[in-house]
Scaffold this motif. Structure first.
Motif, PDB file in Angstrom:
ATOM      1  N   PRO A  36       0.840  -1.204   0.000  1.00 47.82           N
ATOM      2  CA  PRO A  36       0.000   0.000   0.000  1.00 47.82           C
ATOM      3  C   PRO A  36       0.873   1.251   0.000  1.00 47.82           C
ATOM      4  N   GLY A  37       0.499   2.210  -0.811  1.00 46.11           N
ATOM      5  CA  GLY A  37       1.280   3.427  -0.961  1.00 46.11           C
ATOM      6  C   GLY A  37       2.175   3.435  -2.181  1.00 46.11           C
ATOM      7  N   SER A  38       2.381   2.258  -2.792  1.00 44.35           N
ATOM      8  CA  SER A  38       3.190   2.203  -4.011  1.00 44.35           C
ATOM      9  C   SER A  38       2.513   3.006  -5.117  1.00 44.35           C
ATOM     10  N   GLU A  39       3.327   3.675  -5.925  1.00 44.49           N
ATOM     11  CA  GLU A  39       2.784   4.516  -6.992  1.00 44.49           C
ATOM     12  C   GLU A  39       3.308   4.065  -8.347  1.00 44.49           C
ATOM     13  N   TYR A  40       2.498   4.320  -9.378  1.00 39.79           N
ATOM     14  CA  TYR A  40       2.839   3.874 -10.719  1.00 39.79           C
ATOM     15  C   TYR A  40       2.474   4.971 -11.714  1.00 39.79           C
ATOM     16  N   LEU A  41       3.423   5.343 -12.554  1.00 38.64           N
ATOM     17  CA  LEU A  41       3.120   6.219 -13.676  1.00 38.64           C
ATOM     18  C   LEU A  41       2.500   5.388 -14.790  1.00 38.64           C
ATOM     19  N   VAL A  42       1.556   5.972 -15.512  1.00 40.86           N
ATOM     20  CA  VAL A  42       0.762   5.217 -16.483  1.00 40.86           C
ATOM     21  C   VAL A  42       1.381   5.304 -17.877  1.00 40.86           C
ATOM     22  N   PRO A  43       1.888   4.193 -18.418  1.00 41.79           N
ATOM     23  CA  PRO A  43       2.418   4.221 -19.781  1.00 41.79           C
ATOM     24  C   PRO A  43       1.285   4.180 -20.801  1.00 41.79           C
ATOM     25  N   SER A  44       1.564   4.666 -21.994  1.00 41.97           N
ATOM     26  CA  SER A  44       0.561   4.692 -23.061  1.00 41.97           C
ATOM     27  C   SER A  44       0.788   3.552 -24.044  1.00 41.97           C
ATOM     28  N   MET A  45      -0.294   3.106 -24.665  1.00 42.76           N
ATOM     29  CA  MET A  45      -0.178   2.130 -25.748  1.00 42.76           C
ATOM     30  C   MET A  45       0.300   2.805 -27.033  1.00 42.76           C
ATOM     31  N   ALA A  46       0.372   4.146 -26.996  1.00 46.89           N
ATOM     32  CA  ALA A  46       0.854   4.895 -28.161  1.00 46.89           C
ATOM     33  C   ALA A  46       1.897   5.897 -27.694  1.00 46.89           C
ATOM     34  N   PRO A  47       3.086   5.425 -27.294  1.00 44.56           N
ATOM     35  CA  PRO A  47       4.119   6.348 -26.825  1.00 44.56           C
ATOM     36  C   PRO A  47       4.566   7.302 -27.919  1.00 44.56           C
ATOM     37  N   ARG A  48       5.192   8.388 -27.492  1.00 44.91           N
ATOM     38  CA  ARG A  48       5.634   9.432 -28.408  1.00 44.91           C
ATOM     39  C   ARG A  48       7.159   9.399 -28.567  1.00 44.91           C
ATOM     40  N   PRO A  49       7.665   9.962 -29.646  1.00 46.35           N
ATOM     41  CA  PRO A  49       9.126  10.104 -29.759  1.00 46.35           C
ATOM     42  C   PRO A  49       9.653  10.996 -28.634  1.00 46.35           C
ATOM     43  N   VAL A  50      10.857  10.693 -28.153  1.00 45.83           N
ATOM     44  CA  VAL A  50      11.440  11.476 -27.072  1.00 45.83           C
ATOM     45  C   VAL A  50      11.932  12.824 -27.612  1.00 45.83           C
ATOM     46  N   ARG A  51      11.565  13.879 -26.923  1.00 46.75           N
ATOM     47  CA  ARG A  51      12.016  15.209 -27.326  1.00 46.75           C
ATOM     48  C   ARG A  51      13.530  15.329 -27.185  1.00 46.75           C
ATOM     49  N   THR A  52      14.134  15.991 -28.134  1.00 44.96           N
ATOM     50  CA  THR A  52      15.577  16.247 -28.055  1.00 44.96           C
ATOM     51  C   THR A  52      15.879  17.651 -27.548  1.00 44.96           C
ATOM     52  N   ASP A  53      14.850  18.504 -27.513  1.00 41.16           N
ATOM     53  CA  ASP A  53      15.023  19.875 -27.008  1.00 41.16           C
ATOM     54  C   ASP A  53      14.291  20.016 -25.681  1.00 41.16           C
ATOM     55  N   PRO A  54      15.001  20.000 -24.556  1.00 35.80           N
ATOM     56  CA  PRO A  54      14.324  20.101 -23.260  1.00 35.80           C
ATOM     57  C   PRO A  54      13.476  21.364 -23.180  1.00 35.80           C
ATOM     58  N   PRO A  55      12.214  21.239 -22.746  1.00 37.10           N
ATOM     59  CA  PRO A  55      11.344  22.421 -22.662  1.00 37.10           C
ATOM     60  C   PRO A  55      11.788  23.376 -21.565  1.00 37.10           C
ATOM     61  N   ARG A  56      11.445  24.636 -21.720  1.00 38.64           N
ATOM     62  CA  ARG A  56      11.702  25.666 -20.725  1.00 38.64           C
ATOM     63  C   ARG A  56      10.363  26.222 -20.252  1.00 38.64           C
ATOM     64  N   VAL A  57      10.387  26.823 -19.074  1.00 40.58           N
ATOM     65  CA  VAL A  57       9.177  27.378 -18.469  1.00 40.58           C
ATOM     66  C   VAL A  57       9.350  28.893 -18.362  1.00 40.58           C
ATOM     67  N   ARG A  58       8.470  29.650 -19.011  1.00 43.50           N
ATOM     68  CA  ARG A  58       8.551  31.102 -18.966  1.00 43.50           C
ATOM     69  C   ARG A  58       8.025  31.600 -17.614  1.00 43.50           C
ATOM     70  N   VAL A  59       8.922  32.213 -16.825  1.00 49.05           N
ATOM     71  CA  VAL A  59       8.577  32.750 -15.517  1.00 49.05           C
ATOM     72  C   VAL A  59       8.475  34.263 -15.642  1.00 49.05           C
ATOM     73  N   GLY A  60       7.293  34.787 -15.384  1.00 49.46           N
ATOM     74  CA  GLY A  60       7.069  36.228 -15.489  1.00 49.46           C
ATOM     75  C   GLY A  60       5.624  36.509 -15.842  1.00 49.46           C
ATOM     76  N   GLY A  61       4.896  37.088 -14.888  1.00 50.71           N
ATOM     77  CA  GLY A  61       3.494  37.398 -15.105  1.00 50.71           C
ATOM     78  C   GLY A  61       3.310  38.734 -15.804  1.00 50.71           C
ATOM     79  N   PRO A  62       2.088  39.230 -15.821  1.00 43.12           N
ATOM     80  CA  PRO A  62       1.795  40.483 -16.530  1.00 43.12           C
ATOM     81  C   PRO A  62       2.507  41.706 -15.946  1.00 43.12           C
TER      82      PRO A  62
END
Length: 524
Positions: A116-142
């Motif tokens: 009990p308490g074990s966790e599992y990430l859910v894999p897809s039956m239709a996986p995607r190609p792995v991104r080669t460009d790591p995403p960035r997060v824009r920090v800055g509001g209005p």
């Protein structure tokens, strides 16, 4: 017992004297025996340790084993997956990625996935190609004039003073090489943060180190001058820390040398206590106004705050203040109670504050429910070390993550847990020049870069396996938890997830009481 010991000691001394009188060669054995007899006599007569009075000489074995206990536990007793604070599997994966070797294991998992308490990430039956460009997060509001693109994994807050100069140089050089951010911690901006040229998140704590008036208040002029430095990309106001929320910071006097005293503006050789409270605000409304003032003084750079969540009602009060003042921070960093520290009372580390799971989801839902989520980015810190850790935090509501102890592992930390003693065996958490010189900045900075790069790549591989191209596509139903031996539920089922502006329109039953009681003009 004491009388018996003294009789034995006198007998030993008499025997040694007789032997030496018979032949001077007996001194080779007599010397050590006399030394041991002297130690035993001292043990029997001293009054500080009862075990030594009752068991002279032999009682020292107890203290020797006590000193060796952490190493025995780590190297011989604990299994690969149940060590604390970080298990061997986690430490090994950080070491391997930092060295650039394959972080892979044969034959399958050693964990019991049915607990009990074990966790599992859910894999897809239709996986995607792995991104080669790591995403960035824009920090800055209005209200932000100079937004910053944050990496998915960054160096969390660790001060110069808690860490050695070589450790800070290695971390910032690694950040510069890898293109991610380095949080300074509340100990001020030092030359070791600035010299390598890596991006910085300047953290301001209750001690206002680096922008401090002589009486310990906030100095706007000093703050504006240092915030204008081109390496300072964001500024974070530290409200509380996961390992010791509401307590402030502690830097032992043994670490406060002339250099640290100059950086922080404090007396040399004295233990530095950051007070548990801020002078610049006492209400949610004052906090929000001060954050807006900080952004103005920083020339429009992103401003945020860090906290370990406690009362949901208090955080909702801050949300109400944001709405009424029509201004908000650009980011909020949620620090979990499982987070690390150089020194903290055990009671604070063990039981004060919410763990990251609950704290992160509370902040995310509060911002969603008040319609503020789109303008505020959320960072998450607290035992983030692997790609799966990163994905879990993004699923729970974070936009990016920070890691402190994992980055320490990357530069050689062996989890000796002597951070507060100034005797770190690998030169990471010490101000002892002899110990610090063991840390080679050139080698360790490359390890930091490789570790961050490999961990983000691992997270992208996991997301691709889940059928996700972008972190923003992650949803709570993609993370499952075993509730009992026969039941598995998703996070979407286990937790409440508010819809945009739901608190403003019709608060759900579980949130209505806290929302009604929250006031922008008081915390309690």
């Amino acid at each position: 017992m004491l009388k018996t010991t003294l009789v034995i000691l006198l007998s030993v001394c008499a025997s040694v004297a007789a032997a030496v009188w018979a032949s001077p060669w007996w001194w080779a054995a007599a010397g050590p025996l006399l030394l041991l007899a002297s130690v035993a006599a001292y043990d029997a007569l001293q009054r500080r340790h009862a075990v030594l009075r009752n068991y002279p000489l032999l009682g020292h074995l107890r203290f020797a084993l006590e000193a060796l206990r952490p190493e025995i536990q780590q190297y011989f007793v604990e299994r690969n997956f149940d060590g604390r604070p970080f298990d061997r599997d986690t430490r090994s994966i950080v070491y391997q990625r930092a060295k650039g070797t394959d972080a892979e294991e044969p034959f399958g998992t050693e964990r019991d996935l049915y607990l009990p308490g074990s966790e599992y990430l859910v894999p897809s039956m239709a996986p995607r190609p792995v991104r080669t460009d790591p995403p960035r997060v824009r920090v800055g509001g209005p209200d932000c004039g100079r937004p910053y693109d944050m990496a998915l994994l960054n160096v969390s807050a660790m001060s110069f003073g808690s860490l050695s100069a070589h450790a800070v140089l290695a971390l910032n050089t690694g950040a510069q090489l890898g293109g991610f951010a380095h949080d300074t911690g509340e100990g001020g901006l030092s030359e070791y943060h600035l010299r390598p040229g890596g991006d910085l998140v300047w953290e301001i704590g209750t001690g206002y180190f680096g922008c401090r008036t002589p009486d310990g208040g906030f100095d706007e002029r000093q703050f504006a001058e240092k915030a204008a430095h081109p390496q300072v990309k964001c500024v974070s106001l530290k409200i509380s820390q996961g390992a010791k929320p509401g307590m402030g910071g502690v830097l032992p006097g043994s670490k406060v040398n002339a250099e640290i005293a100059k950086v922080r503006g404090v007396p040399q050789g004295e233990t530095v206590l950051s007070p548990p409270f801020h002078r610049v605000y006492s209400t949610p409304r004052e906090l929000v106004r001060f954050l807006a003032r900080m952004r103005e003084l920083a020339g429009g750079k992103p401003i945020g705050f860090k906290l370990c969540v406690g009362s949901r009602r208090e955080f909702l009060a801050v949300c109400k203040a944001m709405l009424e003042e029509d201004t908000a921070p650009d980011f909020i960093v949620v620090d979990g109670a499982e987070g690390g520290t150089g020194a903290a009372p055990l009671e604070f580390a063990d039981i004060v504050g919410l763990p990251l799971d609950e704290g992160l989801m509370t902040v995310h839902n509060a911002l969603v429910g008040t319609g503020l989520r789109d303008r505020i980015r959320i960072g998450a810190g607290g035992k983030v070390a692997t790609g799966s850790d990163l994905v879990r935090r993004l699923l729970q509501g974070a936009d990016y993550t920070n890691a402190a102890r994992a980055m320490m592992f990357a530069i050689g930390c062996i989890q000796a847990q002597r951070c507060h003693t100034n005797t770190c065996p690998v030169g990471v958490a010490t101000q002892d020049p002899r110990r610090a010189r063991a840390l080679d900045v050139g080698d360790k900075s490359q390890r930091v870069r490789r570790y961050q790069e490999a961990t983000v790549k691992s997270a992208l591989q996991i997301m691709a396996a889940m059928g996700v191209d972008d972190p923003r596509e992650l949803r709570p139903h993609m993370l499952l938890q075993r509730v009992d031996a026969h039941t598995v539920r998703s996070y979407a089922e286990l937790h409440d997830w508010l819809t945009p502006r739901e608190l403003l329109a019709s608060p759900p039953e579980g949130w209505a009481g806290d929302w009604q009681a929250a006031s922008p003009d008081r915390f309690r």
